[in-house]
Structures are given as C-alpha cells and as structure tokens.
Design a protein around this motif. Structure first.
Motif, PDB file in Angstrom:
ATOM      1  N   GLN A   1      -1.242 -17.131 -18.951  1.00 50.00           N
ATOM      2  CA  GLN A   1      -1.550 -16.913 -17.216  1.00 50.00           C
ATOM      3  C   GLN A   1      -1.026 -15.585 -16.767  1.00 50.00           C
ATOM      4  O   GLN A   1       0.136 -15.257 -16.911  1.00 50.00           O
ATOM      5  CB  GLN A   1      -0.929 -18.200 -16.609  1.00 50.00           C
ATOM      6  CG  GLN A   1      -1.446 -18.240 -15.097  1.00 50.00           C
ATOM      7  CD  GLN A   1      -0.924 -19.304 -14.360  1.00 50.00           C
ATOM      8  OE1 GLN A   1      -0.406 -20.328 -14.984  1.00 50.00           O
ATOM      9  NE2 GLN A   1      -0.962 -19.314 -13.260  1.00 50.00           N
ATOM     10  N   VAL A   2      -1.966 -14.829 -16.245  1.00 50.17           N
ATOM     11  CA  VAL A   2      -1.410 -13.818 -15.407  1.00 50.17           C
ATOM     12  C   VAL A   2      -0.739 -13.893 -14.127  1.00 50.17           C
ATOM     13  O   VAL A   2      -1.227 -14.526 -13.412  1.00 50.17           O
ATOM     14  CB  VAL A   2      -2.737 -12.754 -15.422  1.00 50.17           C
ATOM     15  CG1 VAL A   2      -2.120 -11.587 -14.641  1.00 50.17           C
ATOM     16  CG2 VAL A   2      -3.250 -12.359 -16.692  1.00 50.17           C
ATOM     17  N   ARG A   3       0.343 -13.164 -14.030  1.00 49.06           N
ATOM     18  CA  ARG A   3       1.109 -13.277 -12.745  1.00 49.06           C
ATOM     19  C   ARG A   3       1.522 -11.718 -12.415  1.00 49.06           C
ATOM     20  O   ARG A   3       2.146 -11.362 -13.157  1.00 49.06           O
ATOM     21  CB  ARG A   3       2.203 -14.419 -12.744  1.00 49.06           C
ATOM     22  CG  ARG A   3       2.840 -14.584 -11.437  1.00 49.06           C
ATOM     23  CD  ARG A   3       3.803 -15.957 -11.593  1.00 49.06           C
ATOM     24  NE  ARG A   3       4.251 -16.139 -10.281  1.00 49.06           N
ATOM     25  CZ  ARG A   3       5.602 -16.142  -9.996  1.00 49.06           C
ATOM     26  NH1 ARG A   3       6.414 -15.975 -10.928  1.00 49.06           N
ATOM     27  NH2 ARG A   3       6.076 -16.412  -8.736  1.00 49.06           N
ATOM     28  N   MET A   4       1.255 -11.276 -11.022  1.00 46.59           N
ATOM     29  CA  MET A   4       1.822 -10.119 -10.645  1.00 46.59           C
ATOM     30  C   MET A   4       2.371 -10.328  -9.363  1.00 46.59           C
ATOM     31  O   MET A   4       1.946 -10.944  -8.467  1.00 46.59           O
ATOM     32  CB  MET A   4       0.496  -9.056 -10.421  1.00 46.59           C
ATOM     33  CG  MET A   4      -0.111  -9.140 -11.740  1.00 46.59           C
ATOM     34  SD  MET A   4      -1.619  -8.139 -11.679  1.00 46.59           S
ATOM     35  CE  MET A   4      -1.034  -6.438 -11.313  1.00 46.59           C
ATOM     36  N   VAL A   5       3.864  -9.810  -9.217  1.00 48.63           N
ATOM     37  CA  VAL A   5       4.516 -10.270  -8.140  1.00 48.63           C
ATOM     38  C   VAL A   5       5.136  -8.768  -7.514  1.00 48.63           C
ATOM     39  O   VAL A   5       5.911  -8.323  -8.302  1.00 48.63           O
ATOM     40  CB  VAL A   5       5.886 -10.946  -8.493  1.00 48.63           C
ATOM     41  CG1 VAL A   5       6.555 -11.412  -7.576  1.00 48.63           C
ATOM     42  CG2 VAL A   5       5.299 -12.414  -9.048  1.00 48.63           C
ATOM     43  N   GLU A   6       4.771  -8.843  -6.278  1.00 48.43           N
ATOM     44  CA  GLU A   6       5.153  -7.514  -5.588  1.00 48.43           C
ATOM     45  C   GLU A   6       6.426  -7.742  -4.855  1.00 48.43           C
ATOM     46  O   GLU A   6       6.911  -8.901  -4.389  1.00 48.43           O
ATOM     47  CB  GLU A   6       4.175  -7.011  -4.548  1.00 48.43           C
ATOM     48  CG  GLU A   6       2.798  -6.811  -5.218  1.00 48.43           C
ATOM     49  CD  GLU A   6       1.732  -7.846  -4.801  1.00 48.43           C
ATOM     50  OE1 GLU A   6       0.562  -7.578  -5.101  1.00 48.43           O
ATOM     51  OE2 GLU A   6       2.333  -9.183  -4.964  1.00 48.43           O
ATOM     52  N   SER A   7       7.328  -6.781  -4.720  1.00 46.07           N
ATOM     53  CA  SER A   7       8.606  -6.711  -4.003  1.00 46.07           C
ATOM     54  C   SER A   7       8.853  -5.269  -3.290  1.00 46.07           C
ATOM     55  O   SER A   7       8.062  -4.478  -4.035  1.00 46.07           O
ATOM     56  CB  SER A   7       9.636  -7.253  -4.900  1.00 46.07           C
ATOM     57  OG  SER A   7       9.921  -6.097  -6.091  1.00 46.07           O
ATOM     58  N   GLY A   8       9.854  -5.306  -2.406  1.00 48.84           N
ATOM     59  CA  GLY A   8      10.188  -3.985  -1.885  1.00 48.84           C
ATOM     60  C   GLY A   8       9.800  -3.777  -0.618  1.00 48.84           C
ATOM     61  O   GLY A   8      10.138  -2.648  -0.088  1.00 48.84           O
ATOM     62  N   GLY A   9       8.817  -4.397  -0.139  1.00 47.18           N
ATOM     63  CA  GLY A   9       8.434  -4.304   1.385  1.00 47.18           C
ATOM     64  C   GLY A   9       9.479  -4.458   2.357  1.00 47.18           C
ATOM     65  O   GLY A   9      10.554  -4.986   1.906  1.00 47.18           O
ATOM     66  N   GLY A  10       9.374  -4.387   3.499  1.00 43.57           N
ATOM     67  CA  GLY A  10      10.335  -4.343   4.550  1.00 43.57           C
ATOM     68  C   GLY A  10       9.661  -3.418   5.918  1.00 43.57           C
ATOM     69  O   GLY A  10       8.702  -3.155   5.980  1.00 43.57           O
ATOM     70  N   VAL A  11      10.844  -3.583   6.669  1.00 45.60           N
ATOM     71  CA  VAL A  11      10.646  -2.800   7.974  1.00 45.60           C
ATOM     72  C   VAL A  11      11.265  -1.332   8.053  1.00 45.60           C
ATOM     73  O   VAL A  11      12.470  -1.458   7.721  1.00 45.60           O
ATOM     74  CB  VAL A  11      11.093  -3.531   9.124  1.00 45.60           C
ATOM     75  CG1 VAL A  11      10.945  -2.959  10.409  1.00 45.60           C
ATOM     76  CG2 VAL A  11      10.508  -5.050   9.253  1.00 45.60           C
ATOM     77  N   VAL A  12      10.657  -0.269   8.294  1.00 43.63           N
ATOM     78  CA  VAL A  12      11.202   0.984   7.982  1.00 43.63           C
ATOM     79  C   VAL A  12      10.752   1.935   9.456  1.00 43.63           C
ATOM     80  O   VAL A  12       9.816   1.801   9.714  1.00 43.63           O
ATOM     81  CB  VAL A  12      11.038   1.640   6.744  1.00 43.63           C
ATOM     82  CG1 VAL A  12       9.292   1.806   6.551  1.00 43.63           C
ATOM     83  CG2 VAL A  12      11.731   2.937   6.540  1.00 43.63           C
ATOM     84  N   GLN A  13      11.443   2.692   9.640  1.00 41.63           N
ATOM     85  CA  GLN A  13      11.134   3.536  10.721  1.00 41.63           C
ATOM     86  C   GLN A  13      10.385   4.604  10.313  1.00 41.63           C
ATOM     87  O   GLN A  13      10.229   5.053   9.233  1.00 41.63           O
ATOM     88  CB  GLN A  13      12.354   4.335  11.547  1.00 41.63           C
ATOM     89  CG  GLN A  13      13.224   3.266  12.460  1.00 41.63           C
ATOM     90  CD  GLN A  13      14.270   4.067  13.295  1.00 41.63           C
ATOM     91  OE1 GLN A  13      14.771   5.179  12.709  1.00 41.63           O
ATOM     92  NE2 GLN A  13      14.515   3.510  14.301  1.00 41.63           N
ATOM     93  N   ALA A  14       9.547   5.147  10.965  1.00 38.06           N
ATOM     94  CA  ALA A  14       8.582   6.332  10.707  1.00 38.06           C
ATOM     95  C   ALA A  14       9.460   7.156  10.181  1.00 38.06           C
ATOM     96  O   ALA A  14      10.462   7.790  10.790  1.00 38.06           O
ATOM     97  CB  ALA A  14       7.878   6.559  12.289  1.00 38.06           C
ATOM     98  N   GLY A  15       8.908   8.024   9.146  1.00 41.45           N
ATOM     99  CA  GLY A  15       9.477   9.146   8.351  1.00 41.45           C
ATOM    100  C   GLY A  15      10.362   8.597   7.260  1.00 41.45           C
ATOM    101  O   GLY A  15      10.612   9.343   6.415  1.00 41.45           O
ATOM    102  N   GLY A  16      10.497   7.211   7.376  1.00 45.27           N
ATOM    103  CA  GLY A  16      11.334   6.750   6.188  1.00 45.27           C
ATOM    104  C   GLY A  16      10.508   6.431   5.108  1.00 45.27           C
ATOM    105  O   GLY A  16       9.313   6.816   4.646  1.00 45.27           O
TER     106      GLY A  16
END
Length: 128
Positions: free
Chosen positions: A1-16
C-alpha cells in the motif's frame, strides 16, 4: 500500500523560509517522477515543482521559479521542497505526489491527471 506523508508546513512571515518533506512508503521515490502541488482556498490545485524519475530534471512554475527548489533523498525515500522568500500568495495546502502517467510532458509540467499517488497535504501560511 502506498503512503505519502507531508510535513514541515507552518506559519511564517513574508520573506521567510520553510522546507517541506514528503516521506513515501510502498514506493521508491527514485522510480517515479515526483511533484509538489498546492491549493489555496477557493482556487484549483496547481503544480509547483516537479522532479524527473532519475532526479536529473526539474521544472518549476513561473510563480515560484528562483524561490523554490525541489530535491529528494533516495536513502530516506523522501522528497523535499525548499521554499525561500515566501510571499502571502504562497499560502496554501501543499501536496506531494508520485507520477503514474506515461506522458513525459504531463509529468514534467505537473498535469494532475498524470499523478496517481497523493499525500494528505501540509498547510503553509505566509503572513504579511
């Protein structure tokens, strides 16, 4: 079974900066063309960056060219998206996907129908 898990998102200020990761199981990322897509509220899903199955060729949408970089670590079976100089208009849910179609053009230019395996997404919010 294929599974793909994203991570690393969040809230950041412009330019970050943020680095998104997508760890796959049930497939090996170096056997597929891989891509990152995003979808903002009220908008259609759009392609962001693609990486050829051999890791040699990349493509990025004009809106992110020069700011986002796609890469992968075969040993970790993980796809990355390094995002620099982020703008409020980059705010969206970001998805990784593995290409299952046979069209080189579709896989390179991130035609959604050519990508058959998808993650659940990770939210990126860029504040002004």
């Amino acid at each position: 079974q294929v599974r793909m898990v994203e991570s690393g998102g969040g809230v950041v200020q412009a330019g970050g900066s943020l680095r998104l990761s997508c760890t796959a199981s049930g497939l090996t990322v170096d056997a597929y063309a891989m891509g990152w897509f995003r979808q903002a509220p009220g908008k259609e899903r759009e392609g962001v960056s693609s990486l050829s199955w051999n890791g040699v060729s990349t493509y990025s949408a004009d809106s992110v060219k020069g700011r986002f970089t796609i890469s992968q670590d075969n040993a970790k079976n993980t796809l990355y998206l390094q995002m620099n100089s982020l703008k409020p208009e980059d705010t969206a849910m970001y998805y990784c996907a593995a290409g299952t179609g046979s069209s080189w053009y579709g896989l390179t230019r991130l035609r959604i129908a050519d990508f058959g395996y998808w993650g659940q997404g990770t939210q990126v919010t860029v504040s002004s």
